[in-house]
Design an enzyme around this catalytic site. Structure first.
Site, PDB file in Angstrom:
ATOM      1  N   HIS A 181     -54.822 -33.610 -28.278  1.00 59.48           N
ATOM      2  CA  HIS A 181     -55.552 -34.829 -27.913  1.00 59.48           C
ATOM      3  C   HIS A 181     -56.392 -34.510 -26.688  1.00 59.48           C
ATOM      4  O   HIS A 181     -55.911 -33.896 -25.727  1.00 59.48           O
ATOM      5  CB  HIS A 181     -54.563 -35.959 -27.621  1.00 59.48           C
ATOM      6  CG  HIS A 181     -55.156 -37.051 -26.794  1.00 59.48           C
ATOM      7  ND1 HIS A 181     -56.302 -37.709 -27.171  1.00 59.48           N
ATOM      8  CD2 HIS A 181     -54.790 -37.577 -25.604  1.00 59.48           C
ATOM      9  CE1 HIS A 181     -56.607 -38.597 -26.236  1.00 59.48           C
ATOM     10  NE2 HIS A 181     -55.709 -38.541 -25.269  1.00 59.48           N
ATOM     11  N   CYS A 217     -53.208 -42.970 -27.292  1.00 61.26           N
ATOM     12  CA  CYS A 217     -53.616 -41.569 -27.477  1.00 61.26           C
ATOM     13  C   CYS A 217     -52.821 -40.870 -28.578  1.00 61.26           C
ATOM     14  O   CYS A 217     -53.305 -39.925 -29.194  1.00 61.26           O
ATOM     15  CB  CYS A 217     -53.475 -40.798 -26.176  1.00 61.26           C
ATOM     16  SG  CYS A 217     -54.456 -41.521 -24.875  1.00 61.26           S
ATOM     17  N   ASN A 243     -62.679 -38.686 -23.359  1.00 61.83           N
ATOM     18  CA  ASN A 243     -61.404 -38.989 -24.007  1.00 61.83           C
ATOM     19  C   ASN A 243     -61.620 -40.186 -24.933  1.00 61.83           C
ATOM     20  O   ASN A 243     -61.872 -41.291 -24.470  1.00 61.83           O
ATOM     21  CB  ASN A 243     -60.379 -39.289 -22.910  1.00 61.83           C
ATOM     22  CG  ASN A 243     -59.004 -39.657 -23.433  1.00 61.83           C
ATOM     23  OD1 ASN A 243     -58.849 -40.053 -24.579  1.00 61.83           O
ATOM     24  ND2 ASN A 243     -58.011 -39.533 -22.570  1.00 61.83           N
TER      25      ASN A 243
HETATM   26  O1  UT7 Z   1     -55.373 -39.830 -22.738  1.00 62.47           O
HETATM   27  C1  UT7 Z   1     -54.202 -39.920 -21.970  1.00 62.47           C
HETATM   28  C2  UT7 Z   1     -54.418 -40.811 -20.834  1.00 62.47           C
HETATM   29  N1  UT7 Z   1     -55.007 -40.340 -19.656  1.00 62.47           N
HETATM   30  C3  UT7 Z   1     -54.845 -39.130 -19.087  1.00 62.47           C
HETATM   31  O2  UT7 Z   1     -54.280 -38.206 -19.634  1.00 62.47           O
HETATM   32  C4  UT7 Z   1     -55.369 -38.980 -17.704  1.00 62.47           C
HETATM   33  C5  UT7 Z   1     -54.505 -38.096 -16.863  1.00 62.47           C
HETATM   34  N2  UT7 Z   1     -54.968 -38.069 -15.496  1.00 62.47           N
HETATM   35  C6  UT7 Z   1     -56.115 -37.471 -15.120  1.00 62.47           C
HETATM   36  O3  UT7 Z   1     -56.821 -36.944 -15.966  1.00 62.47           O
HETATM   37  C7  UT7 Z   1     -56.468 -37.434 -13.654  1.00 62.47           C
HETATM   38  O4  UT7 Z   1     -55.432 -38.019 -12.924  1.00 62.47           O
HETATM   39  C8  UT7 Z   1     -57.802 -38.162 -13.319  1.00 62.47           C
HETATM   40  C9  UT7 Z   1     -58.965 -37.358 -13.841  1.00 62.47           C
HETATM   41  C10 UT7 Z   1     -57.799 -39.558 -13.894  1.00 62.47           C
HETATM   42  C11 UT7 Z   1     -57.975 -38.309 -11.824  1.00 62.47           C
HETATM   43  O5  UT7 Z   1     -57.938 -37.051 -11.209  1.00 62.47           O
HETATM   44  P1  UT7 Z   1     -56.985 -36.781  -9.957  1.00 62.47           P
HETATM   45  O6  UT7 Z   1     -57.248 -35.419  -9.546  1.00 62.47           O
HETATM   46  O7  UT7 Z   1     -55.593 -37.142 -10.380  1.00 62.47           O
HETATM   47  O8  UT7 Z   1     -57.557 -37.795  -8.911  1.00 62.47           O
HETATM   48  P2  UT7 Z   1     -56.849 -39.008  -8.120  1.00 62.47           P
HETATM   49  O9  UT7 Z   1     -56.734 -40.195  -9.011  1.00 62.47           O
HETATM   50  O10 UT7 Z   1     -55.610 -38.498  -7.466  1.00 62.47           O
HETATM   51  O11 UT7 Z   1     -57.932 -39.289  -7.028  1.00 62.47           O
HETATM   52  C12 UT7 Z   1     -58.312 -38.314  -6.054  1.00 62.47           C
HETATM   53  C13 UT7 Z   1     -59.509 -38.818  -5.279  1.00 62.47           C
HETATM   54  C14 UT7 Z   1     -59.335 -40.245  -4.760  1.00 62.47           C
HETATM   55  O12 UT7 Z   1     -59.992 -40.324  -3.528  1.00 62.47           O
HETATM   56  P3  UT7 Z   1     -59.140 -40.292  -2.152  1.00 62.47           P
HETATM   57  O13 UT7 Z   1     -58.202 -41.431  -2.240  1.00 62.47           O
HETATM   58  O14 UT7 Z   1     -58.460 -38.951  -2.171  1.00 62.47           O
HETATM   59  O15 UT7 Z   1     -60.199 -40.414  -1.131  1.00 62.47           O
HETATM   60  C15 UT7 Z   1     -60.107 -41.065  -5.773  1.00 62.47           C
HETATM   61  O16 UT7 Z   1     -60.585 -42.263  -5.232  1.00 62.47           O
HETATM   62  O17 UT7 Z   1     -60.662 -38.845  -6.130  1.00 62.47           O
HETATM   63  C16 UT7 Z   1     -61.231 -40.146  -6.106  1.00 62.47           C
HETATM   64  N3  UT7 Z   1     -61.826 -40.409  -7.412  1.00 62.47           N
HETATM   65  C17 UT7 Z   1     -63.102 -40.095  -7.715  1.00 62.47           C
HETATM   66  N4  UT7 Z   1     -64.099 -39.557  -6.999  1.00 62.47           N
HETATM   67  C18 UT7 Z   1     -65.278 -39.380  -7.611  1.00 62.47           C
HETATM   68  C19 UT7 Z   1     -61.229 -40.947  -8.504  1.00 62.47           C
HETATM   69  N5  UT7 Z   1     -62.116 -40.998  -9.513  1.00 62.47           N
HETATM   70  C20 UT7 Z   1     -63.276 -40.496  -9.052  1.00 62.47           C
HETATM   71  C21 UT7 Z   1     -64.542 -40.297  -9.631  1.00 62.47           C
HETATM   72  N6  UT7 Z   1     -65.515 -39.734  -8.875  1.00 62.47           N
HETATM   73  N7  UT7 Z   1     -64.811 -40.630 -10.910  1.00 62.47           N
END
Ligand code: UT7
Length: 349
Positions: free
Chosen positions: A276, A115, A306
Protein backbone atom coordinates in the site's frame (compact mmCIF):
# COMPACT_ATOMS: atom_id res chain seq x y z
CA UNK A 1 -8.76 -29.22 -3.29
CA UNK A 2 -10.95 -26.16 -3.09
CA UNK A 3 -10.93 -23.98 -6.18
CA UNK A 4 -8.67 -20.95 -6.05
CA UNK A 5 -9.45 -17.51 -7.43
CA UNK A 6 -7.32 -15.54 -9.87
CA UNK A 7 -7.17 -11.94 -10.95
CA UNK A 8 -8.66 -12.28 -14.45
CA UNK A 9 -8.67 -8.57 -15.29
CA UNK A 10 -7.28 -5.39 -13.77
CA UNK A 11 -7.69 -1.67 -14.47
CA UNK A 12 -7.13 1.74 -12.93
CA UNK A 13 -8.22 5.31 -13.41
CA UNK A 14 -6.69 8.53 -12.14
CA UNK A 15 -8.11 12.03 -12.68
CA UNK A 16 -6.24 14.18 -15.18
CA UNK A 17 -5.71 17.15 -12.83
CA UNK A 18 -2.12 16.98 -11.57
CA UNK A 19 -1.07 18.98 -8.50
CA UNK A 20 2.66 19.14 -7.84
CA UNK A 21 4.15 19.85 -4.43
CA UNK A 22 4.88 23.38 -5.58
CA UNK A 23 1.23 23.81 -6.55
CA UNK A 24 0.26 22.93 -2.96
CA UNK A 25 2.69 25.48 -1.58
CA UNK A 26 0.49 28.15 -3.20
CA UNK A 27 -2.19 27.30 -0.63
CA UNK A 28 -0.22 26.41 2.52
CA UNK A 29 3.18 26.67 4.13
CA UNK A 30 4.96 23.65 2.74
CA UNK A 31 7.68 22.92 0.22
CA UNK A 32 8.59 20.44 -2.48
CA UNK A 33 11.70 19.62 -0.47
CA UNK A 34 9.80 18.82 2.76
CA UNK A 35 7.19 16.67 1.03
CA UNK A 36 9.72 14.70 -1.04
CA UNK A 37 12.07 14.16 1.86
CA UNK A 38 9.37 12.92 4.29
CA UNK A 39 7.07 11.07 1.87
CA UNK A 40 8.70 10.64 -1.56
CA UNK A 41 5.63 12.23 -3.17
CA UNK A 42 6.21 14.58 -6.12
CA UNK A 43 2.63 15.04 -7.35
CA UNK A 44 -0.89 13.70 -6.96
CA UNK A 45 -4.18 13.78 -8.89
CA UNK A 46 -7.32 15.53 -7.69
CA UNK A 47 -10.72 14.66 -9.12
CA UNK A 48 -12.85 17.27 -10.80
CA UNK A 49 -14.74 18.85 -7.91
CA UNK A 50 -18.16 18.44 -9.52
CA UNK A 51 -17.95 15.92 -12.34
CA UNK A 52 -15.94 13.12 -10.75
CA UNK A 53 -16.88 11.08 -7.70
CA UNK A 54 -15.53 8.02 -5.95
CA UNK A 55 -18.13 5.99 -7.86
CA UNK A 56 -17.44 7.46 -11.32
CA UNK A 57 -13.69 6.85 -10.92
CA UNK A 58 -14.44 3.30 -9.74
CA UNK A 59 -16.61 2.78 -12.82
CA UNK A 60 -13.78 3.85 -15.15
CA UNK A 61 -11.35 1.42 -13.51
CA UNK A 62 -14.00 -1.34 -13.49
CA UNK A 63 -14.69 -0.98 -17.23
CA UNK A 64 -11.04 -1.76 -18.00
CA UNK A 65 -10.84 -4.67 -15.53
CA UNK A 66 -14.07 -6.18 -16.92
CA UNK A 67 -12.93 -5.88 -20.53
CA UNK A 68 -9.53 -7.44 -19.73
CA UNK A 69 -11.28 -10.31 -17.95
CA UNK A 70 -13.10 -11.02 -21.22
CA UNK A 71 -16.56 -10.51 -19.75
CA UNK A 72 -19.22 -7.79 -19.79
CA UNK A 73 -20.75 -5.81 -16.92
CA UNK A 74 -23.77 -8.12 -17.24
CA UNK A 75 -21.62 -11.13 -16.32
CA UNK A 76 -20.51 -9.69 -12.97
CA UNK A 77 -22.29 -11.58 -10.20
CA UNK A 78 -21.11 -9.67 -7.11
CA UNK A 79 -19.65 -6.22 -6.35
CA UNK A 80 -17.28 -5.36 -3.51
CA UNK A 81 -16.43 -1.68 -3.21
CA UNK A 82 -13.75 -0.48 -0.78
CA UNK A 83 -13.56 3.23 0.07
CA UNK A 84 -13.35 5.66 2.97
CA UNK A 85 -14.59 8.56 0.87
CA UNK A 86 -17.99 7.39 -0.43
CA UNK A 87 -20.23 9.62 -2.54
CA UNK A 88 -22.79 9.57 0.27
CA UNK A 89 -22.67 8.73 3.97
CA UNK A 90 -25.17 6.07 2.90
CA UNK A 91 -25.97 4.20 0.70
CA UNK A 92 -22.55 2.95 -0.29
CA UNK A 93 -20.76 3.20 -3.62
CA UNK A 94 -21.43 -0.45 -4.54
CA UNK A 95 -25.05 0.21 -5.48
CA UNK A 96 -24.15 3.45 -7.25
CA UNK A 97 -21.66 1.54 -9.40
CA UNK A 98 -24.27 -1.17 -10.04
CA UNK A 99 -26.67 1.52 -11.30
CA UNK A 100 -24.06 3.37 -13.34
CA UNK A 101 -22.84 0.18 -15.06
CA UNK A 102 -26.39 -1.15 -15.62
CA UNK A 103 -25.51 -4.42 -13.95
CA UNK A 104 -28.02 -7.08 -12.97
CA UNK A 105 -29.67 -6.98 -9.51
CA UNK A 106 -26.64 -8.60 -7.92
CA UNK A 107 -25.32 -8.14 -4.39
CA UNK A 108 -23.19 -5.08 -3.68
CA UNK A 109 -21.04 -4.88 -0.57
CA UNK A 110 -19.14 -1.85 0.71
CA UNK A 111 -15.94 -2.35 2.69
CA UNK A 112 -14.76 0.22 5.24
CA UNK A 113 -11.20 -0.71 6.05
CA UNK A 114 -9.39 2.36 4.78
CA UNK A 115 -5.82 1.62 3.59
CA UNK A 116 -6.36 -2.13 4.07
CA UNK A 117 -9.72 -1.93 2.30
CA UNK A 118 -8.61 -3.44 -0.99
CA UNK A 119 -6.98 -6.50 0.59
CA UNK A 120 -9.99 -6.99 2.87
CA UNK A 121 -12.24 -6.77 -0.22
CA UNK A 122 -10.03 -9.20 -2.14
CA UNK A 123 -10.14 -11.63 0.78
CA UNK A 124 -13.95 -11.54 0.96
CA UNK A 125 -14.18 -12.05 -2.81
CA UNK A 126 -11.71 -14.94 -2.59
CA UNK A 127 -13.90 -16.77 -0.07
CA UNK A 128 -17.00 -16.42 -2.28
CA UNK A 129 -15.10 -17.80 -5.30
CA UNK A 130 -13.58 -20.68 -3.32
CA UNK A 131 -16.97 -21.84 -2.09
CA UNK A 132 -18.36 -21.65 -5.63
CA UNK A 133 -20.98 -19.05 -4.76
CA UNK A 134 -19.86 -16.54 -7.42
CA UNK A 135 -17.84 -16.75 -10.66
CA UNK A 136 -17.12 -13.11 -11.60
CA UNK A 137 -16.62 -10.73 -8.69
CA UNK A 138 -15.78 -7.10 -9.29
CA UNK A 139 -13.54 -5.68 -6.56
CA UNK A 140 -13.05 -1.91 -6.57
CA UNK A 141 -10.93 0.44 -4.47
CA UNK A 142 -11.60 4.13 -5.09
CA UNK A 143 -11.06 7.39 -3.23
CA UNK A 144 -11.95 11.03 -3.71
CA UNK A 145 -9.96 12.36 -0.77
CA UNK A 146 -9.85 15.88 -2.14
CA UNK A 147 -13.50 16.53 -1.19
CA UNK A 148 -12.70 16.43 2.55
CA UNK A 149 -9.26 17.97 2.47
CA UNK A 150 -8.33 21.32 3.86
CA UNK A 151 -5.64 23.19 2.00
CA UNK A 152 -4.67 25.49 4.83
CA UNK A 153 -1.40 25.17 6.74
CA UNK A 154 -3.15 23.71 9.80
CA UNK A 155 -3.92 20.52 7.77
CA UNK A 156 -0.67 20.25 5.84
CA UNK A 157 0.42 16.95 7.43
CA UNK A 158 -2.70 15.33 5.94
CA UNK A 159 -3.35 17.21 2.73
CA UNK A 160 0.10 16.83 1.17
CA UNK A 161 -0.08 13.03 1.42
CA UNK A 162 -3.42 12.00 -0.05
CA UNK A 163 -4.56 11.82 -3.65
CA UNK A 164 -7.55 10.62 -5.68
CA UNK A 165 -7.90 7.61 -7.97
CA UNK A 166 -9.40 4.16 -8.45
CA UNK A 167 -8.37 0.59 -9.23
CA UNK A 168 -10.40 -2.54 -9.90
CA UNK A 169 -9.99 -6.25 -10.47
CA UNK A 170 -12.25 -9.07 -11.63
CA UNK A 171 -11.82 -12.26 -9.64
CA UNK A 172 -12.65 -15.60 -11.27
CA UNK A 173 -12.12 -19.24 -10.34
CA UNK A 174 -9.04 -20.91 -11.82
CA UNK A 175 -8.27 -24.55 -12.37
CA UNK A 176 -4.68 -23.96 -13.45
CA UNK A 177 -2.29 -25.80 -11.15
CA UNK A 178 -0.64 -23.54 -8.58
CA UNK A 179 -2.29 -20.35 -9.89
CA UNK A 180 -4.32 -17.90 -7.87
CA UNK A 181 -4.64 -16.29 -4.45
CA UNK A 182 -2.68 -18.53 -2.09
CA UNK A 183 -3.75 -16.82 1.11
CA UNK A 184 -4.98 -13.62 2.71
CA UNK A 185 -4.29 -12.53 6.28
CA UNK A 186 -6.41 -9.83 7.92
CA UNK A 187 -5.80 -8.07 11.23
CA UNK A 188 -7.05 -5.21 13.36
CA UNK A 189 -6.37 -3.51 16.67
CA UNK A 190 -8.88 -0.85 17.63
CA UNK A 191 -6.82 0.44 20.57
CA UNK A 192 -5.67 3.41 18.48
CA UNK A 193 -8.81 3.87 16.39
CA UNK A 194 -8.86 7.65 16.88
CA UNK A 195 -5.25 8.27 15.77
CA UNK A 196 -6.27 8.28 12.10
CA UNK A 197 -9.93 9.08 11.80
CA UNK A 198 -12.67 11.32 10.51
CA UNK A 199 -15.30 11.73 13.20
CA UNK A 200 -18.07 13.57 11.37
CA UNK A 201 -20.70 12.55 10.53
CA UNK A 202 -20.70 9.93 13.26
CA UNK A 203 -23.03 9.24 16.17
CA UNK A 204 -20.19 9.63 18.69
CA UNK A 205 -18.37 12.40 16.82
CA UNK A 206 -19.17 15.07 19.41
CA UNK A 207 -16.96 13.24 21.91
CA UNK A 208 -13.89 14.30 19.94
CA UNK A 209 -14.68 17.97 19.59
CA UNK A 210 -12.60 20.36 21.63
CA UNK A 211 -15.64 22.58 22.20
CA UNK A 212 -18.81 20.60 22.59
CA UNK A 213 -21.74 21.83 20.53
CA UNK A 214 -24.06 24.05 22.53
CA UNK A 215 -27.21 21.93 22.42
CA UNK A 216 -30.30 24.07 22.13
CA UNK A 217 -33.35 23.20 24.19
CA UNK A 218 -34.29 19.94 22.58
CA UNK A 219 -35.09 16.49 23.82
CA UNK A 220 -33.64 14.42 20.98
CA UNK A 221 -30.84 14.57 18.44
CA UNK A 222 -27.57 16.41 18.56
CA UNK A 223 -25.30 15.62 15.64
CA UNK A 224 -24.57 19.07 14.37
CA UNK A 225 -21.75 21.55 14.26
CA UNK A 226 -21.79 25.24 14.81
CA UNK A 227 -20.37 27.42 12.05
CA UNK A 228 -17.39 28.15 14.31
CA UNK A 229 -16.70 24.47 14.80
CA UNK A 230 -16.95 23.79 11.09
CA UNK A 231 -14.58 26.64 10.37
CA UNK A 232 -12.30 25.33 13.12
CA UNK A 233 -11.89 22.07 11.19
CA UNK A 234 -14.15 19.80 13.26
CA UNK A 235 -15.30 17.87 10.19
CA UNK A 236 -11.83 17.21 8.79
CA UNK A 237 -9.78 14.01 8.93
CA UNK A 238 -7.35 13.72 11.84
CA UNK A 239 -4.00 11.90 11.71
CA UNK A 240 -1.22 11.45 14.22
CA UNK A 241 1.35 10.84 11.47
CA UNK A 242 4.35 9.77 13.58
CA UNK A 243 2.24 7.26 15.58
CA UNK A 244 0.87 5.73 12.37
CA UNK A 245 4.36 5.58 10.88
CA UNK A 246 5.81 3.75 13.89
CA UNK A 247 3.10 1.09 13.91
CA UNK A 248 3.15 0.67 10.12
CA UNK A 249 6.83 -0.21 9.93
CA UNK A 250 6.24 -3.04 12.43
CA UNK A 251 2.98 -4.42 11.05
CA UNK A 252 3.89 -4.39 7.32
CA UNK A 253 6.82 -6.82 7.70
CA UNK A 254 4.92 -8.88 10.28
CA UNK A 255 1.93 -9.55 8.02
CA UNK A 256 4.16 -10.21 4.99
CA UNK A 257 6.18 -12.77 6.95
CA UNK A 258 2.94 -14.33 8.17
CA UNK A 259 1.82 -14.78 4.54
CA UNK A 260 5.16 -16.31 3.52
CA UNK A 261 5.27 -18.70 6.49
CA UNK A 262 1.68 -19.86 5.86
CA UNK A 263 2.74 -20.92 2.35
CA UNK A 264 6.16 -22.37 3.22
CA UNK A 265 7.87 -19.56 1.36
CA UNK A 266 10.53 -17.04 2.25
CA UNK A 267 11.43 -13.46 1.29
CA UNK A 268 13.58 -14.62 -1.62
CA UNK A 269 10.56 -16.32 -3.25
CA UNK A 270 8.79 -12.97 -3.70
CA UNK A 271 8.93 -11.78 -7.33
CA UNK A 272 7.12 -8.53 -6.62
CA UNK A 273 5.99 -6.81 -3.44
CA UNK A 274 3.24 -4.25 -4.01
CA UNK A 275 2.82 -2.42 -0.70
CA UNK A 276 0.00 0.00 0.00
CA UNK A 277 1.44 3.37 -1.01
CA UNK A 278 1.29 5.09 2.38
CA UNK A 279 4.64 6.84 2.35
CA UNK A 280 7.73 5.97 0.27
CA UNK A 281 9.81 6.01 3.46
CA UNK A 282 7.60 3.28 4.95
CA UNK A 283 7.92 1.14 1.79
CA UNK A 284 11.70 1.59 1.75
CA UNK A 285 11.99 0.66 5.41
CA UNK A 286 9.93 -2.49 4.86
CA UNK A 287 11.98 -3.37 1.78
CA UNK A 288 15.19 -3.04 3.77
CA UNK A 289 13.88 -5.17 6.65
CA UNK A 290 12.87 -7.93 4.22
CA UNK A 291 16.13 -7.66 2.29
CA UNK A 292 14.42 -7.18 -1.08
CA UNK A 293 16.22 -5.60 -4.06
CA UNK A 294 14.73 -2.46 -5.67
CA UNK A 295 13.34 -4.31 -8.69
CA UNK A 296 11.19 -6.50 -6.43
CA UNK A 297 9.26 -3.66 -4.80
CA UNK A 298 6.80 -1.55 -6.79
CA UNK A 299 6.17 2.06 -5.76
CA UNK A 300 4.24 4.78 -7.58
CA UNK A 301 3.38 7.08 -4.66
CA UNK A 302 5.72 9.62 -6.31
CA UNK A 303 3.02 10.24 -8.96
CA UNK A 304 -0.23 9.69 -7.11
CA UNK A 305 0.29 10.25 -3.37
CA UNK A 306 -1.55 7.97 -0.97
CA UNK A 307 -4.84 6.87 -2.55
CA UNK A 308 -5.82 4.62 0.38
CA UNK A 309 -8.13 1.78 -0.81
CA UNK A 310 -7.16 2.51 -4.43
CA UNK A 311 -3.40 2.45 -3.99
CA UNK A 312 -2.80 -1.30 -4.27
CA UNK A 313 -4.97 -1.95 -7.35
CA UNK A 314 -3.53 1.13 -9.10
CA UNK A 315 0.04 0.03 -8.33
CA UNK A 316 -0.68 -3.61 -9.19
CA UNK A 317 -2.18 -2.57 -12.52
CA UNK A 318 0.71 -0.26 -13.41
CA UNK A 319 3.20 -2.99 -12.49
CA UNK A 320 1.31 -5.52 -14.64
CA UNK A 321 0.97 -3.10 -17.58
CA UNK A 322 4.68 -2.35 -17.51
CA UNK A 323 5.52 -6.09 -17.71
CA UNK A 324 6.81 -6.38 -14.15
CA UNK A 325 4.42 -9.24 -13.40
CA UNK A 326 4.61 -12.42 -15.47
CA UNK A 327 2.54 -15.60 -15.35
CA UNK A 328 3.63 -17.75 -12.44
CA UNK A 329 5.19 -14.86 -10.48
CA UNK A 330 4.72 -14.72 -6.73
CA UNK A 331 3.16 -11.34 -5.93
CA UNK A 332 2.76 -10.11 -2.38
CA UNK A 333 0.29 -7.36 -1.41
CA UNK A 334 0.43 -5.73 2.01
CA UNK A 335 -1.32 -2.81 3.69
CA UNK A 336 -1.58 -0.95 6.97
CA UNK A 337 -3.77 1.96 7.96
CA UNK A 338 -6.59 3.51 9.95
CA UNK A 339 -8.30 1.25 12.46
CA UNK A 340 -5.62 0.19 12.85
CA UNK A 341 -6.09 -2.55 10.29
CA UNK A 342 -3.45 -4.41 8.33
CA UNK A 343 -3.46 -7.26 5.84
CA UNK A 344 -1.54 -9.23 3.24
CA UNK A 345 -2.30 -11.37 0.22
CA UNK A 346 0.00 -13.78 -1.59
CA UNK A 347 -0.85 -14.42 -5.23
CA UNK A 348 0.67 -16.82 -7.75
CA UNK A 349 -0.03 -14.89 -10.97
O1 UT7 B 1 -1.97 5.19 4.58
C1 UT7 B 1 -1.74 4.97 5.95
C2 UT7 B 1 -1.98 6.19 6.70
N1 UT7 B 1 -0.98 7.17 6.82
C3 UT7 B 1 0.35 6.97 6.94
O2 UT7 B 1 0.88 5.89 6.79
C4 UT7 B 1 1.16 8.16 7.32
C5 UT7 B 1 2.29 7.80 8.23
N2 UT7 B 1 2.98 8.99 8.68
C6 UT7 B 1 3.74 9.75 7.87
O3 UT7 B 1 3.84 9.45 6.69
C7 UT7 B 1 4.48 10.92 8.46
O4 UT7 B 1 4.26 10.95 9.84
C8 UT7 B 1 4.06 12.29 7.85
C9 UT7 B 1 4.58 12.40 6.44
C10 UT7 B 1 2.56 12.45 7.90
C11 UT7 B 1 4.64 13.44 8.64
O5 UT7 B 1 6.04 13.33 8.68
P1 UT7 B 1 6.82 13.43 10.07
O6 UT7 B 1 8.23 13.34 9.74
O7 UT7 B 1 6.24 12.38 10.98
O8 UT7 B 1 6.45 14.87 10.54
P2 UT7 B 1 5.72 15.40 11.88
O9 UT7 B 1 4.25 15.20 11.77
O10 UT7 B 1 6.42 14.82 13.06
O11 UT7 B 1 6.04 16.92 11.78
C12 UT7 B 1 7.38 17.43 11.80
C13 UT7 B 1 7.36 18.91 11.49
C14 UT7 B 1 6.34 19.69 12.32
O12 UT7 B 1 6.88 20.95 12.58
P3 UT7 B 1 7.52 21.29 14.03
O13 UT7 B 1 6.43 21.06 15.00
O14 UT7 B 1 8.66 20.31 14.16
O15 UT7 B 1 7.94 22.69 13.86
C15 UT7 B 1 5.17 19.85 11.37
O16 UT7 B 1 4.40 20.97 11.66
O17 UT7 B 1 6.99 19.12 10.12
C16 UT7 B 1 5.88 20.01 10.06
N3 UT7 B 1 5.06 19.64 8.91
C17 UT7 B 1 5.25 20.15 7.68
N4 UT7 B 1 6.11 21.06 7.20
C18 UT7 B 1 6.03 21.36 5.90
C19 UT7 B 1 4.04 18.74 8.87
N5 UT7 B 1 3.56 18.68 7.61
C20 UT7 B 1 4.27 19.55 6.87
C21 UT7 B 1 4.24 19.92 5.51
N6 UT7 B 1 5.13 20.83 5.07
N7 UT7 B 1 3.35 19.38 4.65
Amino acid sequence: MMQRSKIAGIGYYVPKNIYTNSDLSRFMETSDEWIQERTGIKERRFADRLEETTTTMGVEAAKIAIERAGITAQDVDFIIFATLSPDYYFPGCGVLLQREMKMKEIGALDIRNQCSGFIYALSVADQFIKTGMYKNILVVGSEKHSFAMDFETRSRNVSVIFGDGAGAVVLQPTSKDGQGILSTHLHSDGADAELLAMFYPGSNANKWLKNKPPYPDQELGGLFLTTEQLEGGAALPYMDGPAVFKKAVVKFPEVIKEALAANDKSEKDIDLLVPHQANLRISQYVQQLLGLPDEKVFNNIQKYGNTTAASIPIALCEAWESGKIKDGDLVCLAAFGSGFTWASALIQW
